[in-house]
Write a protein that holds these residues in place. Structure first.
Motif, PDB file in Angstrom:
ATOM      1  N   LYS A   1       0.829  -1.211   0.000  1.00  0.00           N
ATOM      2  CA  LYS A   1       0.000   0.000   0.000  1.00  0.00           C
ATOM      3  C   LYS A   1       0.855   1.249   0.000  1.00  0.00           C
ATOM      4  O   LYS A   1       2.035   1.210   0.333  1.00  0.00           O
ATOM      5  N   GLU A   2       0.227   2.357  -0.354  1.00  0.00           N
ATOM      6  CA  GLU A   2       0.908   3.637  -0.330  1.00  0.00           C
ATOM      7  C   GLU A   2       1.068   4.120   1.115  1.00  0.00           C
ATOM      8  O   GLU A   2       0.284   3.763   1.994  1.00  0.00           O
ATOM      9  N   ARG A   3       2.072   4.943   1.333  1.00  0.00           N
ATOM     10  CA  ARG A   3       2.232   5.578   2.636  1.00  0.00           C
ATOM     11  C   ARG A   3       1.034   6.482   2.894  1.00  0.00           C
ATOM     12  O   ARG A   3       0.580   7.179   1.986  1.00  0.00           O
ATOM     13  N   GLU A   4       0.536   6.471   4.111  1.00  0.00           N
ATOM     14  CA  GLU A   4      -0.621   7.291   4.428  1.00  0.00           C
ATOM     15  C   GLU A   4      -0.414   8.073   5.710  1.00  0.00           C
ATOM     16  O   GLU A   4       0.318   7.661   6.614  1.00  0.00           O
ATOM     17  N   PHE A   5      -1.081   9.178   5.762  1.00  0.00           N
ATOM     18  CA  PHE A   5      -1.041  10.064   6.923  1.00  0.00           C
ATOM     19  C   PHE A   5      -1.773   9.428   8.099  1.00  0.00           C
ATOM     20  O   PHE A   5      -2.818   8.792   7.921  1.00  0.00           O
ATOM     21  N   VAL A   6      -1.216   9.615   9.299  1.00  0.00           N
ATOM     22  CA  VAL A   6      -1.860   9.113  10.514  1.00  0.00           C
ATOM     23  C   VAL A   6      -2.249  10.261  11.447  1.00  0.00           C
ATOM     24  O   VAL A   6      -3.407  10.401  11.821  1.00  0.00           O
ATOM     25  N   ALA A   7      -1.275  11.090  11.816  1.00  0.00           N
ATOM     26  CA  ALA A   7      -1.539  12.164  12.772  1.00  0.00           C
ATOM     27  C   ALA A   7      -0.464  13.229  12.650  1.00  0.00           C
ATOM     28  O   ALA A   7       0.659  12.948  12.226  1.00  0.00           O
ATOM     29  N   THR A   8      -0.820  14.454  13.040  1.00  0.00           N
ATOM     30  CA  THR A   8       0.131  15.552  12.976  1.00  0.00           C
ATOM     31  C   THR A   8      -0.097  16.499  14.146  1.00  0.00           C
ATOM     32  O   THR A   8      -1.198  16.572  14.708  1.00  0.00           O
ATOM     33  N   ILE A   9       0.966  17.243  14.497  1.00  0.00           N
ATOM     34  CA  ILE A   9       0.910  18.170  15.607  1.00  0.00           C
ATOM     35  C   ILE A   9       1.772  19.376  15.266  1.00  0.00           C
ATOM     36  O   ILE A   9       2.822  19.232  14.637  1.00  0.00           O
ATOM     37  N   ASN A  10       1.332  20.570  15.683  1.00  0.00           N
ATOM     38  CA  ASN A  10       2.127  21.751  15.363  1.00  0.00           C
ATOM     39  C   ASN A  10       3.273  21.898  16.366  1.00  0.00           C
ATOM     40  O   ASN A  10       3.452  21.079  17.270  1.00  0.00           O
ATOM     41  N   TRP A  11       4.039  22.973  16.240  1.00  0.00           N
ATOM     42  CA  TRP A  11       5.293  23.080  16.971  1.00  0.00           C
ATOM     43  C   TRP A  11       5.127  23.080  18.487  1.00  0.00           C
ATOM     44  O   TRP A  11       5.985  22.558  19.204  1.00  0.00           O
ATOM     45  N   ASN A  12       4.036  23.628  18.996  1.00  0.00           N
ATOM     46  CA  ASN A  12       3.893  23.712  20.452  1.00  0.00           C
ATOM     47  C   ASN A  12       2.823  22.767  20.990  1.00  0.00           C
ATOM     48  O   ASN A  12       2.466  22.848  22.170  1.00  0.00           O
ATOM     49  N   GLY A  13       2.303  21.912  20.139  1.00  0.00           N
ATOM     50  CA  GLY A  13       1.309  20.946  20.592  1.00  0.00           C
ATOM     51  C   GLY A  13      -0.096  21.477  20.676  1.00  0.00           C
ATOM     52  O   GLY A  13      -1.007  20.774  21.109  1.00  0.00           O
ATOM     53  N   GLY A  14      -0.305  22.712  20.246  1.00  0.00           N
ATOM     54  CA  GLY A  14      -1.606  23.326  20.384  1.00  0.00           C
ATOM     55  C   GLY A  14      -2.607  22.937  19.311  1.00  0.00           C
ATOM     56  O   GLY A  14      -3.804  23.214  19.445  1.00  0.00           O
TER      57      GLY A  14
END
Length: 123
Positions: free
Chosen positions: A42-55
């Motif tokens: 399968k293709e690589r897929e996005f799971v989760a992301t967070i900005n620089w300060n966790g906000g």
């Protein structure tokens, strides 16, 4: 720049795992971070992301409500808490550092990647 992801393993369906990713502070403390995964064939897929300060966080629909992304900038570490795991969560999980401070679900927004850690969920 090398990101070190670890914490994968074999777990039964319904179980939990916590992935960690150690990041170089100078390179990633002001950057958004993310987790992606790739299952065999399968293709690589996005799971989760967070900005620089966790906000700000964002999740793929398939993991929303089960996975939690977090970061501890004092420890230069990114986390992915995975609960209620399903066999379809089986994949190699990669952590990545974004080019900017924001969170992003798009792989091309990331320029540093970890080596991956295998997560296998048995039914």
């Amino acid at each position: 720049v090398q990101l070190q992801a670890y914490g994968g393993g074999l777990v039964q369906a319904g179980g939990s795992l916590r992935l960690s990713c150690v990041t170089p502070k100078r390179t990633t403390s002001n950057n958004g971070m993310g987790w992606f995964r790739q299952a065999p064939g399968k293709e690589r897929e996005f799971v989760a992301t967070i900005n620089w300060n966790g906000g700000n966080t964002n999740y793929a629909d398939s993991v929303k409500g089960r996975f939690t992304i977090s970061r501890d900038n004092a420890k230069n570490t990114l986390y992915l808490q995975m609960n209620s795991l399903k066999p379809e969560d089986t994949a190699v999980y990669y952590c990545a550092a974004a080019r900017g401070a924001w969170s992003s679900s798009t792989a091309r927004d990331y320029h540093y990647w970890g080596q991956g850690t295998q997560v296998t969920v048995s039914s």
